[in-house]
Design an enzyme around this catalytic site. Structure first.
Site, mmCIF file in Angstrom:
data_model
loop_
_atom_site.group_PDB
_atom_site.id
_atom_site.type_symbol
_atom_site.label_atom_id
_atom_site.label_comp_id
_atom_site.label_asym_id
_atom_site.label_seq_id
_atom_site.Cartn_x
_atom_site.Cartn_y
_atom_site.Cartn_z
ATOM 1 N N GLU A 50 -29.423 -46.204 12.461
ATOM 2 C CA GLU A 50 -29.640 -45.266 13.378
ATOM 3 C C GLU A 50 -28.592 -45.751 14.601
ATOM 4 O O GLU A 50 -28.618 -46.852 14.949
ATOM 5 C CB GLU A 50 -30.808 -45.453 14.215
ATOM 6 C CG GLU A 50 -31.077 -44.090 15.252
ATOM 7 C CD GLU A 50 -32.389 -43.965 15.642
ATOM 8 O OE1 GLU A 50 -32.740 -43.598 16.670
ATOM 9 O OE2 GLU A 50 -33.469 -44.074 14.844
ATOM 10 N N HIS A 58 -35.630 -37.037 17.396
ATOM 11 C CA HIS A 58 -35.761 -38.301 18.113
ATOM 12 C C HIS A 58 -36.884 -37.904 19.446
ATOM 13 O O HIS A 58 -36.831 -36.782 19.935
ATOM 14 C CB HIS A 58 -34.593 -38.366 18.932
ATOM 15 C CG HIS A 58 -34.405 -39.414 19.977
ATOM 16 N ND1 HIS A 58 -34.471 -39.142 21.291
ATOM 17 C CD2 HIS A 58 -34.168 -40.747 19.871
ATOM 18 C CE1 HIS A 58 -34.558 -40.516 21.912
ATOM 19 N NE2 HIS A 58 -34.085 -41.532 20.974
#
Length: 386
Positions: A224, A300
């Site tokens: 990520e 997220h």
């Protein structure tokens, strides 16, 4: 019904221990809630992404810039409100704090709409594709301590024991040290628990590619934010160089910001941050772009229980991609580090951690109209900073 006021609540308290990520360390937990009031006494709640001192800047934008633009408007006209505010802000900020501020207001309007219609937000979004949502535990923040590997080993083992089938850890201290940290965590949790790593754009692509190869060896499920969000070519280079999925998008804003990121397939897993990218109204447009390109979404999630609840509704209403009898389910990101704004903010807690333990890794949908939550006014008064 008309909007009569928009109020920001910046909440903050001191942490017992310093926490951090590749860009900074902090000793305060911050949350920025937005409350939209109407002339009929109904209220909606939202949240703006942006912690620390960023929250104070966003508070000024919410109350002194956005509020005057929308007073007297019908709260159900979410698209009209969104485009009015964006058009007036366009010359002053197409990304960043103005859009974070708009996000909190927009989420509050969706909460309000659900309350007006008497249905959960996921019903307004078209219904729930699933009754339960898998959850992955997010922990293992960086600390400036000599025994970080030992702490990561203990924390990862605890997250696994708590019922999470997947987890995410921070990296970004340097390639060699990162590899050692990930090896420590993999040894602690074994081969069957999903493990993701988050570098918070600590590297260049040239550094991230060999690091990614080592992460592949360790069975990491995704890498990520390996590079800066502006480095689209770097993201694309990583996608081409590695078999492991590259994840990102939390630092992007609006459909226009996500357009090229998605079209050029700069990531394999898209991570929109609804409290930052423009709210639910804009999230739906980003979702449509991602679906048109068959790009998986794992939202997220960072912030208080308001952000968690918002994402539970979005994930419930997220269609299976590409569809089938046994589709891969989207996961809810859940912060497992100490956070009173997650655990104690609501009059009726979401009980995500307890549900994960009881069910073996998933959480049920929120009940009640709107977001299905109610912040405790006494708690808010106690932790509000001005």
């Amino acid at each position: 019904m008309k909007i009569t006021g928009i109020r920001s609540h910046v909440l903050q308290y001191d942490l017992d221990e310093e926490l951090g990520y590749s860009q900074q360390y902090y000793l305060k937990r911050t949350a920025h809630l937005v409350e939209v009031s109407t002339d009929e006494g109904m209220t909606g709640w939202g949240e703006c992404f942006g912690g620390g001192d960023i929250a104070f800047a966003n508070k000024a934008i919410v109350e002194r810039v956005i509020q005057p633009m929308v007073l007297g408007m019908d709260p159900l006209e979410r698209e009209v409100i969104w485009h009015k505010v964006y058009n007036l802000l366009r010359d002053h900020g197409q990304k960043g704090m103005p859009i974070q501020s708009l996000s909190g207001v927009d989420i509050a309007l969706w909460d309000l709409a659900g309350k007006i219609h008497g249905v959960p937000v996921y019903r307004l979004l078209g219904g729930a594709f699933r009754e339960r949502i898998p959850v992955y535990g997010y922990g293992m923040m960086l600390q400036r301590v000599p025994d970080l590997k030992e702490r990561f080993a203990a924390e990862s083992a605890a997250i696994s024991a708590a019922g999470y089938k997947a987890m995410k850890m921070k990296i970004g201290r340097g390639v060699k040290e990162d590899i050692a940290l990930v090896e420590t965590v993999r040894d602690a949790i074994g081969p069957d628990i999903g493990l993701m790593v988050d570098a918070n754009h600590a590297y260049t692509a040239r550094e991230a590619i060999p690091l990614g190869r080592e992460l592949e060896r360790l069975g990491v499920a995704w890498f990520e934010e390996p590079v800066a969000p502006e480095d689209r070519q770097g993201y694309r280079d990583l996608c081409l160089a590695l078999d492991m999925p590259i994840a990102g998008g939390e630092g992007e804003f609006t459909r226009w910001g996500f357009r090229d990121l998605i079209h050029n397939r700069c990531v394999d897993v898209l991570q929109p941050e609804v409290c930052g990218l423009g709210g639910i109204t804009e999230y739906l447009k980003v979702r449509a772009l991602a679906e048109a390109h068959f790009m998986p979404i794992v939202n997220h999630v960072w912030g208080s229980a308001v952000a968690v609840a918002t994402n539970m509704h979005l994930l419930a209403a997220l269609p299976d991609l590409p569809g089938g009898a046994h589709p891969v389910q989207p996961m809810l990101e859940y912060d497992t580090t100490p956070n009173r704004f997650r655990e104690e903010l609501l009059t009726e807690p979401l009980r995500v951690g307890e549900q994960v333990k009881e069910s073996g890794g998933s959480v049920g949908l929120p009940g009640g109209p709107g977001l299905g939550i109610e912040p405790d006014p006494d708690f808010i008064r106690h932790f509000t900073v001005r």
